[in-house]
Scaffold this motif. Structure first.
Motif, mmCIF file in Angstrom:
data_model
loop_
_atom_site.group_PDB
_atom_site.id
_atom_site.type_symbol
_atom_site.label_atom_id
_atom_site.label_comp_id
_atom_site.label_asym_id
_atom_site.label_seq_id
_atom_site.Cartn_x
_atom_site.Cartn_y
_atom_site.Cartn_z
ATOM 1 N N UNK A 101 0.836 -1.205 0.000
ATOM 2 C CA UNK A 101 0.000 0.000 0.000
ATOM 3 C C UNK A 101 0.867 1.250 0.000
ATOM 4 N N UNK A 102 1.941 1.234 0.779
ATOM 5 C CA UNK A 102 2.900 2.345 0.799
ATOM 6 C C UNK A 102 3.444 2.583 -0.608
ATOM 7 N N UNK A 103 3.882 1.510 -1.271
ATOM 8 C CA UNK A 103 4.433 1.633 -2.619
ATOM 9 C C UNK A 103 3.376 2.081 -3.619
ATOM 10 N N UNK A 104 2.166 1.572 -3.487
ATOM 11 C CA UNK A 104 1.092 1.939 -4.418
ATOM 12 C C UNK A 104 0.793 3.431 -4.338
ATOM 13 N N UNK A 105 0.674 3.963 -3.116
ATOM 14 C CA UNK A 105 0.366 5.389 -2.952
ATOM 15 C C UNK A 105 1.510 6.251 -3.480
ATOM 16 N N UNK A 106 2.745 5.895 -3.131
ATOM 17 C CA UNK A 106 3.878 6.672 -3.607
ATOM 18 C C UNK A 106 4.029 6.640 -5.112
ATOM 19 N N UNK A 107 3.813 5.478 -5.705
ATOM 20 C CA UNK A 107 3.979 5.317 -7.158
ATOM 21 C C UNK A 107 2.897 6.078 -7.916
ATOM 22 N N UNK A 108 1.667 5.965 -7.471
ATOM 23 C CA UNK A 108 0.562 6.666 -8.146
ATOM 24 C C UNK A 108 0.717 8.175 -7.997
ATOM 25 N N UNK A 109 1.124 8.637 -6.823
ATOM 26 C CA UNK A 109 1.304 10.083 -6.606
ATOM 27 C C UNK A 109 2.359 10.666 -7.530
ATOM 28 N N UNK A 110 3.306 9.847 -7.965
ATOM 29 C CA UNK A 110 4.364 10.302 -8.869
ATOM 30 C C UNK A 110 4.098 9.895 -10.318
ATOM 31 N N UNK A 111 2.848 9.584 -10.613
ATOM 32 C CA UNK A 111 2.483 9.305 -11.995
ATOM 33 C C UNK A 111 3.153 8.096 -12.598
ATOM 34 N N UNK A 112 3.421 7.067 -11.793
ATOM 35 C CA UNK A 112 4.039 5.858 -12.317
ATOM 36 C C UNK A 112 5.546 5.951 -12.468
ATOM 37 N N UNK A 113 6.154 6.969 -11.894
ATOM 38 C CA UNK A 113 7.620 7.102 -11.924
ATOM 39 C C UNK A 113 8.193 6.642 -10.593
ATOM 40 N N UNK A 114 9.350 6.002 -10.656
ATOM 41 C CA UNK A 114 9.889 5.316 -9.483
ATOM 42 C C UNK A 114 11.033 6.036 -8.784
ATOM 43 N N UNK A 115 11.562 7.098 -9.369
ATOM 44 C CA UNK A 115 12.792 7.695 -8.844
ATOM 45 C C UNK A 115 12.657 8.095 -7.373
ATOM 46 N N UNK A 116 11.590 8.823 -7.034
ATOM 47 C CA UNK A 116 11.428 9.290 -5.653
ATOM 48 C C UNK A 116 11.194 8.120 -4.704
ATOM 49 N N UNK A 117 10.389 7.162 -5.124
ATOM 50 C CA UNK A 117 10.095 6.004 -4.279
ATOM 51 C C UNK A 117 11.355 5.179 -4.037
ATOM 52 N N UNK A 118 12.163 5.007 -5.072
ATOM 53 C CA UNK A 118 13.409 4.256 -4.914
ATOM 54 C C UNK A 118 14.371 5.000 -3.983
ATOM 55 N N UNK A 119 14.432 6.311 -4.102
ATOM 56 C CA UNK A 119 15.316 7.096 -3.243
ATOM 57 C C UNK A 119 14.927 6.945 -1.768
ATOM 58 N N UNK A 120 13.618 6.919 -1.496
ATOM 59 C CA UNK A 120 13.164 6.741 -0.120
ATOM 60 C C UNK A 120 13.572 5.372 0.415
ATOM 61 N N UNK A 121 13.355 4.324 -0.359
ATOM 62 C CA UNK A 121 13.689 2.983 0.094
ATOM 63 C C UNK A 121 15.188 2.827 0.324
ATOM 64 N N UNK A 122 15.998 3.491 -0.494
ATOM 65 C CA UNK A 122 17.448 3.389 -0.332
ATOM 66 C C UNK A 122 17.959 4.208 0.842
ATOM 67 N N UNK A 123 17.078 4.966 1.481
ATOM 68 C CA UNK A 123 17.454 5.731 2.675
ATOM 69 C C UNK A 123 16.796 5.206 3.936
#
Length: 482
Positions: free
Chosen positions: A69-91
């Motif tokens: 659910x965390x990933x779904x909300x983050x991914x949809x909020x960024x229009x299907x782009x992963x850069x911001x979501x990946x940066x969060x997970x790597x931190x």
């Protein structure tokens, strides 16, 4: 919502995925994406989402549970782009999601500290000057100095008793303050500061002891001991790990309805959504379904956003002991995702309205039926463990490991029920298959609580590899370029 062929820019990849694209005749136009829960293992799903972004595959609906659910909300909020979501997970580290051992230490000791302080006051006032440290150094004025130190000790322990009562009442509020004050960065430098303060405090204690200066020596020594234990329990590595294991075995939880609250997770997700476009969560082209378990009714609640559920959808969900809750505000979507990731016993239940909700892992960790019944003609299901069977586990050494093992078994059993309940036409054997299951070939490294940048990077890499293999196996990709 269609699943268009990848643009030249989107299909750029390295290694065996170079130049790959969706097949031009892929017949599916309303694809559902199901993201499972699994705590820290949710980093694996980022690798899968990176592949979908590269292929420009835009699902019509995304259903997620817990970390999914965390990933779904983050991914949809960024229009299907992963850069911001990946940066969060790597931190992300355990402290960033609210697993702060120092707050557990403080909260548990809050109940004991009042009795301990009263005992110390009695021992201090009843102590004999002949046993004082100053006399051991032969100071003639030791008696007067010792009497002053005794008074300071008694006053200090009286303050500690008052502090103990405050700790019990304010522990959750302090945890929330820490969550908002801690940045999403390497916490090592933040751990150094208490260590420096302990060194300074220890130096002052020794100087006053040797010079026989007035000082609450008994209080000072005890405070140093407890300060060192709390500092060690919050450090990574072997020493901190052994200390945390000991605390789990010896110290019960005495406040709240879980070891930790939800402020830290909420802060991370709200920051991620704020970087994107929150409006996409309710008015964008991709619909959302977030699953959480209602504590009051025991039903699986599906928070839906971006569409008005048809009566048939509600009937289907209710027939499976569930209910549908429509959310129309981005803040409510975030709140639902936080509730979905509130693992029972680990995190407190999240109140929504006048009801409490928790992570539904073990009851419905892959909400497949809630995704495909809403007009989907195909589905991509992302699993965080092999579907062949529950991963083998070693004997649990503490409460968290036992809970994690039981959760793995429950999730596997739920998955088998979901897959076997699918209609015959939803087969993985056809080509292209209507169901594309992305799953690890072997149990993923780490565990649901193992948040670390290095581990996340490895999980993301594995997710990418397994996603390409699953799409190829399901017949969704065009022939590889020669």
């Amino acid at each position: 919502m269609t699943a268009p062929a990848a643009s030249p820019a989107a299909s750029v990849a390295s290694g065996p995925a170079a130049g790959r694209a969706l097949r031009a005749d892929l017949p599916f136009r309303h694809i559902a994406l199901v993201l499972s829960g699994g705590g820290a293992l949710g980093a694996y799903e980022i690798g899968v989402l990176k592949v979908l972004e590269r292929l420009a595959l835009a699902p019509a609906l995304v259903a997620g549970v817990s970390s999914g659910a965390f990933n779904a909300v983050g991914w949809v909020a960024h229009g299907g782009r992963c850069a911001a979501l990946e940066r969060v997970w790597l931190a992300l580290r355990a402290s960033n999601v609210g697993i702060r051992w120092v707050t557990l230490v403080v909260r548990v000791l809050g109940v004991l500290i009042i009795l301990f302080a009263l005992l110390e006051m009695f021992l201090t006032l009843a102590g004999s000057p002949e046993l004082g440290f100053p006399n051991l150094f032969g100071r003639r004025d030791a008696g007067r100095t010792f009497a002053t130190s005794v008074g300071l000790d008694a006053a200090a322990w009286a303050l500690v008793a008052s502090f103990g009562m405050a700790v019990i009442g304010l522990s959750r509020r302090v945890e929330t303050w820490i969550a908002h004050a801690t940045p999403l960065s390497d916490p090592a430098r933040w751990r150094l500061r208490p260590g420096y303060l302990l060194l300074v405090f220890a130096a002052v204690h020794m100087v006053t002891l040797v010079l026989a200066l007035p000082w609450p020596h008994r209080f000072s020594a005890t405070a140093l001991a407890f300060g060192f234990v709390a500092w060690l329990a919050n450090r990574p590595g072997f020493g901190g790990g052994r200390m945390r294991t000991l605390l789990l075995r010896l110290l019960p939880e005495v406040g709240g309805r879980g070891l930790w609250g939800s402020a830290a997770r909420r802060r991370v997700l709200e920051g991620l959504v704020a970087e994107g476009d929150a409006a996409r969560l309710t008015t964008g082209p991709t619909r959302l379904v977030i699953g959480a378990l209602a504590v009051d009714t025991g039903r699986m609640c599906h928070f839906v956003s971006g569409f008005e559920p048809a009566p048939e959808y509600r009937t289907h969900i209710e027939a499976s002991l569930g209910e549908v809750i429509v959310v129309r505000d981005s803040a409510e979507v975030v709140h639902a995702a936080i509730a979905s990731s509130a693992m029972p016993g680990i995190f407190e239940p999240v109140p929504i309205g006048n009801r409490d909700f928790v992570d539904p892992g073990g009851f419905s960790n892959q909400p497949i039926h809630a995704a495909i019944v809403e007009g989907a003609d195909a589905a991509i299901i992302v699993l965080l463990a092999p579907s062949s069977g529950p991963p083998p586990g070693r004997p649990a050494r503490n409460l968290l490991e036992l809970g994690g093992r039981l959760l793995e078994i429950a999730n596997w059993r739920d998955l088998q029920f979901e897959l076997r309940s699918l209609h015959a036409e939803w087969s993985r054997a056809s080509s292209p298959a209507r169901v594309c299951v992305v799953e690890p070939r072997e149990p993923l490294p780490g565990g649901v609580m193992d948040f670390s940048p290095g581990r996340a990077a490895e999980l993301i890499r594995r997710g990418e590899e397994d996603a390409w293999a699953a799409l190829e196996r399901s017949g969704w990709l065009a022939a590889a370029p020669v």
